[in-house]
Design an enzyme around this catalytic site. Structure first.
Site, PDB file in Angstrom:
ATOM      1  N   ARG A  39     -14.981  12.641   7.569  1.00 14.51           N
ATOM      2  CA  ARG A  39     -13.674  13.261   7.862  1.00 14.51           C
ATOM      3  C   ARG A  39     -13.348  14.327   6.832  1.00 14.51           C
ATOM      4  NH1 ARG A  39      -9.867   8.486   7.605  1.00 14.51           N
ATOM      5  NH2 ARG A  39      -8.267  10.038   7.894  1.00 14.51           N
ATOM      6  N   ASP A  52     -15.378   2.468   6.926  1.00 12.40           N
ATOM      7  CA  ASP A  52     -14.384   3.438   6.445  1.00 12.40           C
ATOM      8  C   ASP A  52     -15.005   4.390   5.445  1.00 12.40           C
ATOM      9  OD1 ASP A  52     -11.768   4.609   5.973  1.00 12.40           O
ATOM     10  OD2 ASP A  52     -11.979   3.689   4.003  1.00 12.40           O
ATOM     11  N   LYS A 112      -9.071  -1.547   5.166  1.00 11.99           N
ATOM     12  CA  LYS A 112      -9.290  -1.962   3.773  1.00 11.99           C
ATOM     13  C   LYS A 112      -8.266  -3.018   3.357  1.00 11.99           C
ATOM     14  CE  LYS A 112      -9.279   2.382   2.704  1.00 11.99           C
ATOM     15  NZ  LYS A 112      -9.397   3.766   2.309  1.00 11.99           N
ATOM     16  N   SER A 123      -8.268   3.637   8.657  1.00  9.23           N
ATOM     17  CA  SER A 123      -8.873   3.675   7.328  1.00  9.23           C
ATOM     18  C   SER A 123      -8.087   2.801   6.347  1.00  9.23           C
ATOM     19  CB  SER A 123      -8.896   5.143   6.868  1.00  9.23           C
ATOM     20  OG  SER A 123      -9.140   5.249   5.505  1.00  9.23           O
ATOM     21  N   HIS A 159       0.855  -1.192   0.000  1.00  5.20           N
ATOM     22  CA  HIS A 159       0.000   0.000   0.000  1.00  5.20           C
ATOM     23  C   HIS A 159       0.888   1.237   0.000  1.00  5.20           C
ATOM     24  CE1 HIS A 159      -3.367   2.654   0.717  1.00  5.20           C
ATOM     25  NE2 HIS A 159      -2.554   3.308   1.535  1.00  5.20           N
TER      26      HIS A 159
END
Ligand code: URA
Length: 447
Positions: free
Chosen positions: A168, A161, A187, A183, A82
């Site tokens: 947010r 999320d 995922k 968050s 990620h």
């Protein structure tokens, strides 16, 4: 549980118990807690932070608000990467097939670009026919058959999320390490992975602009991953200039294809091989990250990484003739070159502005419903440390949009700073983070 007392407890710096957090988040997802109470909670977390235990619980509750994919029937250690995102960050396009070609299954769920950064999904979808919207069953089938799959987030994954992020975004609570960690990791953990490599970018084109903020986020993400029982490591990588030469969806695919065919774009391939080496290592196919990097390079040189890319493009509906012959892709109506304008050395980029300019050419979107033009974007012929001659080209850009060319040319020239003194290029990878802490990253002399 009284939501007001829970909000008050966090507001006053208290530590929330697992059952309290669990109830609050699940009640929010089911509609029992209204947006205004969740907003107040988010702001309390923004100011007071969370303990590592609270962070782990928050992530776990968000993760279990939706489906958690089970890939245990597929042999091998499934590893993903990620990135916190940046300008010209096309690493996934090269990395995923390269690591899969080393025998490590890569189930990758990516996002779309928003604001100044691009998204892997938009880049992949610039390949005619390529589909990133697959069902979970197809996702499983493709990763089992090809060792690789590249899709977008489905509504079944971490719905908490989705709801919390939307709030947010409109309550100025995005920039909170525990909320970002919850968050991102909710995922990623839903994908069915066994291990994860994180690329936390730092510099003026990154989400986390200062080095210290990037380190805090990397530590938090690694801690959450380890806590969830996944082997997790992270790297702090440079985003003080666009990564590689190209910014724009198809342009980035084209640059990735060239790299998969062996072109060595130094900063891009250094980051890609380091992250890939770590994935191969966590995937159990090498004895160290360094050895994993050597396997990654070999996968490029042997053509196996390129073949894997061709295979996955075909498998997900893409027209592979564009991969074999990228030059047949349509081009934009307008092309403009920007010259260096003075002699010297490239000192730095206003990277965030560069991303915004690319977006203004049609390469990005300012709201999720905007359409993007896959052909639009910018190529940089100079990077930090390069010598610049007054009449040499610095960059070139392409767009179909009318009325933006002159303005973009002026702005782009002002985003790239040239100085008389020699400048050293930044190191593409700054540091490594694992469960033992942070260490400076020293690039192995492999090549
Ligand atoms: N990316 C995410 O997915 N979530 C955040 O909170 C920030 C960046």
């Amino acid at each position: 549980m009284n939501p007001v007392s829970l909000i008050r407890k966090k507001r006053d710096g208290g530590t929330l118990r697992r059952d309290e957090l669990h109830r609050f988040i699940t009640d929010y997802v089911s509609g029992k807690i209204p947006d205004y109470q969740m907003s107040a909670f988010l702001m309390a977390v923004y100011f007071k932070g969370m303990s590592s235990e609270e962070q782990a619980t928050l992530t776990d509750v968000m993760l279990h608000s939706g489906k958690v994919i089970d890939l245990s029937a597929i042999p091998g250690v499934k590893v993903d990467k990620h990135s916190t995102g940046g300008v010209g960050d096309k690493v996934s396009l090269i990395l995923a097939p390269m690591v899969a070609a080393c025998g490590v299954p890569v189930p990758m769920i990516s996002g779309r670009g928003l604001g100044h950064t691009g998204g892997t999904l938009d880049k992949l979808e610039s390949i005619p026919g390529f589909t990133t919207t697959l069902s979970i069953d197809e996702y499983k089938r493709i990763v089992a058959e090809t060792g690789l799959v590249l899709i977008g987030q489905t509504s079944e994954i971490a719905p908490a999320d989705k709801m919390m992020y939307a709030l947010r975004d409109v309550t100025a609570t995005v920039e909170s390490v525990p909320l970002i960690a919850g968050s991102i990791m909710s995922k990623k953990l839903a994908e069915g992975i066994d291990a994860l490599v994180l690329d936390v970018k730092t510099g003026n084109g990154a989400f986390m602009q200062t080095y210290d903020d990037a380190v805090s986020l990397a530590r938090a993400l690694v801690a959450v991953g380890l806590n969830a029982g996944k082997n997790t490591v992270g790297f702090i990588t440079d985003m003080s200039q666009p990564l590689g030469s190209m910014v724009g969806n198809w342009l980035e695919v084209k640059e990735s294809i060239a790299c998969l065919r062996g072109r060595d774009v130094r900063d891009l391939m250094e980051v890609t091989c380091v992250l890939g080496g770590a994935m191969v290592y966590l995937g159990g196919k090498s004895a160290s990250i360094e050895e994993g990097m050597k396997l990654c390079r070999a996968a490029i040189w042997s053509g196996k990484a390129y073949e894997k890319f061709v295979e996955i493009v075909g498998r997900q509906g893409g027209d592979v003739s564009f991969v074999h012959q990228p030059e047949k892709y349509p081009v934009c109506r307008h092309e403009r070159e920007v010259l260096c304008g003075r002699n010297g050395f490239v000192q730095g980029f206003d990277t965030r502005r560069v991303g915004a300019l690319a977006s203004g050419l049609g390469a990005g979107r300012s709201s999720l419903t905007d359409l993007i033009d896959p052909k639009a974007g910018i190529a940089f012929w100079k990077k930090i440390g390069d010598r610049a001659e007054e009449k040499e080209p610095l960059a070139v850009f392409w767009t179909d949009r009318e009325g933006v060319v002159d303005h973009t040319a002026r702005e782009l020239a002002s985003c790239i700073h040239i100085t008389e003194k020699e400048v050293s290029p930044p190191r593409p990878v700054h540091a490594f983070v694992d469960g033992h802490g942070l260490k400076p990253w020293v690039m192995p002399q492999l090549f």
